[in-house]
Motif scaffolding. Structure first.
Motif, short mmCIF file in Angstrom:
data_model
loop_
_atom_site.label_atom_id
_atom_site.label_comp_id
_atom_site.label_asym_id
_atom_site.label_seq_id
_atom_site.Cartn_x
_atom_site.Cartn_y
_atom_site.Cartn_z
N PHE A 1 -6.79 -5.92 -6.10
CA PHE A 1 -6.90 -6.14 -4.73
C PHE A 1 -7.41 -7.79 -4.26
CE2 PHE A 1 -7.32 -1.69 -5.57
CZ PHE A 1 -6.78 -1.13 -4.41
N GLN A 2 -7.45 -8.07 -3.11
CA GLN A 2 -7.77 -9.40 -2.74
C GLN A 2 -9.46 -9.40 -2.78
OE1 GLN A 2 -6.91 -10.22 1.27
NE2 GLN A 2 -7.54 -12.48 1.39
N ARG B 1 0.75 -1.24 -0.06
CA ARG B 1 -0.12 -0.11 0.04
C ARG B 1 0.67 1.30 -0.08
NH1 ARG B 1 -5.37 -0.45 0.94
NH2 ARG B 1 -5.59 1.45 1.95
N ALA C 1 1.92 1.81 -3.36
CA ALA C 1 0.77 2.14 -4.18
C ALA C 1 0.39 3.63 -3.97
CB ALA C 1 -0.34 1.28 -3.98
N LEU D 1 -1.50 4.36 -1.28
CA LEU D 1 -2.14 4.46 -0.29
C LEU D 1 -2.20 4.75 0.96
CD1 LEU D 1 -4.24 1.56 -2.21
CD2 LEU D 1 -5.05 3.89 -2.43
N PRO E 1 -1.72 8.03 -5.68
CA PRO E 1 -1.72 6.54 -6.31
C PRO E 1 -1.93 6.77 -7.92
CG PRO E 1 -3.00 6.70 -4.66
CD PRO E 1 -2.59 8.09 -4.68
N GLY E 2 -2.76 7.43 -8.36
CA GLY E 2 -3.12 7.93 -9.72
C GLY E 2 -1.95 8.35 -10.72
N MET F 1 -3.20 -1.78 -9.51
CA MET F 1 -3.16 -2.96 -8.33
C MET F 1 -4.46 -3.60 -8.55
SD MET F 1 -2.76 -1.61 -4.42
CE MET F 1 -3.06 -2.74 -3.18
N ILE G 1 1.15 2.92 -11.76
CA ILE G 1 1.08 1.63 -11.12
C ILE G 1 -0.45 1.17 -11.51
CG2 ILE G 1 2.72 1.67 -9.43
CD1 ILE G 1 0.19 2.47 -7.67
#
Lengths: 275, 368
Positions: free
Chosen positions: B81-82, B47, B50, B52, B72-73, B79, B77
């Motif tokens: 997520f789980q 995170r 990223a 975050l 982040p944007g 991402m 990158i």
């Protein structure tokens, strides 16, 4: 005997329904009875002749439409205020970590501990001080103060149901924080927003006490106080007009309710069920 | 292709330290697995990469550019997520197109890119569906599609396979390896599943308690674990660790003496308390100085795992062929394959005392 129990249960339920529905039924019936039939004894259950003259008189000869417009402006603006402030507030209470967050959330509910009569006088003094007395704005602000705490808690429980990952994903995908809020959170929150808006609208539409105290000019009176002062005097109650006005006052709520009922019931459940 | 560097990254939440001075250099095109038990700081690391979470101190750079202050944007990158984090109110096509839209890509190009991603992931028939109408595996592929549609420099994946059933997981594992090979992008993959880390990653960063324990290839992490934690975390069943003493050319375990080859170990190895580590596959049944009683025999079909109780009371596991018939209660003599012995410092997370490449595999890791 399960059959007897069933019967008794049905009987009790239906008599409750009738008890609640009868005044509504009588209101509609009275509003379409001609003046001559109103006080006849024994009363006629169904009007012998149906007339809409009271509705016509109400619309053409009284300031009913002005009160109606005032109420629409009042309830709509209050709803807009409460929903936008409540949504942003709930977002803050759920997503940001800061000292005193929980205390703040509890403190907001504190206004409910006081009877509204206690709050009216200070509110009135405040409105006079900032020059808003006798305006629709004073009522909008007053209604916002008592609708917002509840809206905040309702929206908070909806907001807690929106996964944090969704917002993170939007941020990674290139959205700004406000962009993520608009694109991803608001659509998820829509059922919550709709039921909050309904609660607020109904609350503001039906409110009487604040309207009575804070506004005494006929020009800005909403339906509740306007119609009352217009048709009820110490000597005479214009029953037929009053009933016609009551029907027309209830109509918007009934229509909205019928269409958005499912959202409203999901709002009732939101506090209890958490995912 | 982009390299990723974390230098002296610390992260604390109030009094709790989630990461303690993390240093990591990831070369362009690598597939890195961040592996560790829950709460080890691996997700926090991801995170932070990223954007975050913000590091308490330290520097993060992507493609030789410091990104600490970039949202982040703007880090280029993507991402996964789980929870997949698919936008429920958007269709599959809208989900995949969202990052492009946010980066100002025009509609025709967006549609072309979505089609291309959908083709790559076999999502074409699903483009008009909402995420709720998809199976777990399909949602997973949409999440991947949304990540790769923008052609980012670095892919970050947070336990992307943990919500899938075992069969689909092994299928997606192969897909991801293939995808990495095809795209050649830098990938950072968080997992608590050592099998995923071992099979997919070019290098594994094993983390524990907010610290990086070892950062090396899967072979090295398995064969030359840096310390007792890595030794016990990697491998199923995990490495046997026996507490005893080193005395001259032997390891003393209760009444037993196990001969060790001191040339395999660091020159500063002194006599005294130590921990002997040996993987279950290097325990030789039938010959050797030790006596053990069979307490449990688990036949998995292609092998049998024996739980043995040594005469001094400690238990070890041994991996033997599936056909072998050992009965519970049977007493066996056993020995340890000499060149597969590790020694660790005593203490909860004692460091390894072997010379660099010793104790290494004679047998490659078995598939499960």
């Amino acid at each position: 005997m399960p059959r007897a129990r069933h019967l008794i249960l049905n009987l009790v339920t239906w008599s409750l329904v009738l008890l609640i529905a009868f005044p509504l039924f009588w209101m509609i019936i009275t509003s379409v009875k001609p003046q001559s039939e109103l006080f006849r004894i024994p009363p006629t259950w169904l009007p012998e002749t149906v007339t809409f003259e009271h509705y016509w008189r109400l619309l053409s000869e009284t300031p009913f439409l002005r009160y109606f417009r005032n109420s629409v402006v009042l309830a709509t603006t209050t709803t807009l205020f409460v929903v936008s402030l409540g949504t942003l507030g709930a977002y803050s209470l759920v997503r940001f970590n800061y000292r005193g967050r929980e205390t703040l959330a509890m403190l907001v509910l504190f206004t409910y501990l006081l009877p509204s009569v206690v709050l009216i006088i200070p509110l009135y003094m405040m409105m006079v001080a900032i020059g808003l007395s006798n305006t629709l704005m004073s009522l909008i602000l007053a209604h916002t103060t008592f609708a917002l705490p509840y809206a905040l808690w309702l929206l908070r429980s909806f907001m807690e149901g929106v996964p944090k990952d969704l917002e993170s994903a939007a941020l990674v995908d290139g959205a700004t924080r406000m962009g993520a809020f608009r694109d991803v959170i608001l659509p998820q929150l829509l059922p919550g927003i709709i039921s909050t808006a309904l609660f607020t609208f109904i609350l503001s539409w039906n409110e009487y006490l604040y309207a009575l105290v804070l506004v005494n000019s006929d020009a800005v009176a909403p339906l509740t106080t306007g119609v009352m002062s217009m048709l009820i005097s110490a000597f005479n109650i214009e029953w037929s007009l009053l009933m016609a006005a009551s029907v027309m006052m209830s109509l918007p709520l009934i229509v909205v309710f019928a269409f958005l009922q499912s959202y409203l019931t999901s709002g009732f459940g939101a506090g209890g069920v958490k995912g | 292709m982009a390299n990723v560097t974390l230098s002296k990254v610390r992260k604390s939440f109030g009094a709790f330290t989630a990461l303690e001075e993390l240093n990591m250099e990831i070369a362009a095109g690598e597939f890195i697995a961040l592996l560790g038990p829950s709460g080890c700081g691996k997700s926090t690391t991801l995170r932070i990469l990223a954007g975050l979470e913000f590091p308490t101190s330290g520097e993060i750079s992507i493609d030789d550019r410091r990104v600490n202050d970039l949202p982040p944007g703007k880090r280029d990158i993507a991402m996964v997520f789980q929870s997949y984090a698919l936008y429920p109110h958007m269709t599959v096509a809208e989900n995949i197109a969202y990052p492009l839209k946010k980066h100002g890509v025009k509609r025709p190009e967006r549609e072309a890119a979505v089609r291309q991603a959908a083709e790559l992931l076999q999502l074409e028939p699903l483009l008009d569906r909402k995420p709720k109408q998809l199976s777990g595996g399909q949602q997973q592929r949409v999440a991947l599609g949304r990540a790769l549609v923008r052609d980012p420099k670095v892919f970050l994946l947070d336990e992307p396979l943990s919500n899938l059933d075992a069969k689909l997981r092994s299928y997606m594992r192969a897909e991801l390896i293939e995808l990495h090979r095809r795209l050649g992008k830098t990938m950072v993959y968080v997992t608590h599943d050592q099998l995923e880390a071992m099979t997919m990653a070019t290098r594994i960063a094993v983390m524990h308690g907010g610290r990086l324990q070892q950062f090396d290839t899967p072979e090295m992490v398995y064969n030359c674990p840096a310390n007792r934690f890595v030794a016990s975390f990697i491998g199923t069943p995990s490495m046997n660790q026996l507490e005893g003493r080193v005395e001259g050319g032997a390891f003393i375990l209760g009444p037993d003496r196990i001969a060790i080859d001191r040339t395999m170990f660091r020159d500063d190895l002194a006599d005294g308390p130590a921990v002997l580590g040996i993987r279950p596959e290097y325990i030789q049944i039938g010959r050797g100085p030790l006596q053990a009683t069979v307490r449990l025999a688990e036949n998995t079909g292609h092998e049998t795992i024996l739980t043995l109780e040594l005469s001094e009371g400690s238990r070890i596991t041994a991996r033997v062929e599936a056909g072998s018939r050992h009965k519970v209660g049977q007493v066996l003599s056993l020995g340890l394959q000499n060149d597969a012995v590790h020694l660790f410092e005593p203490g909860e997370n004692g460091a390894r005392l072997n010379k660099e490449q010793t104790g290494a595999a004679v047998i490659p890791m078995r598939a499960q």
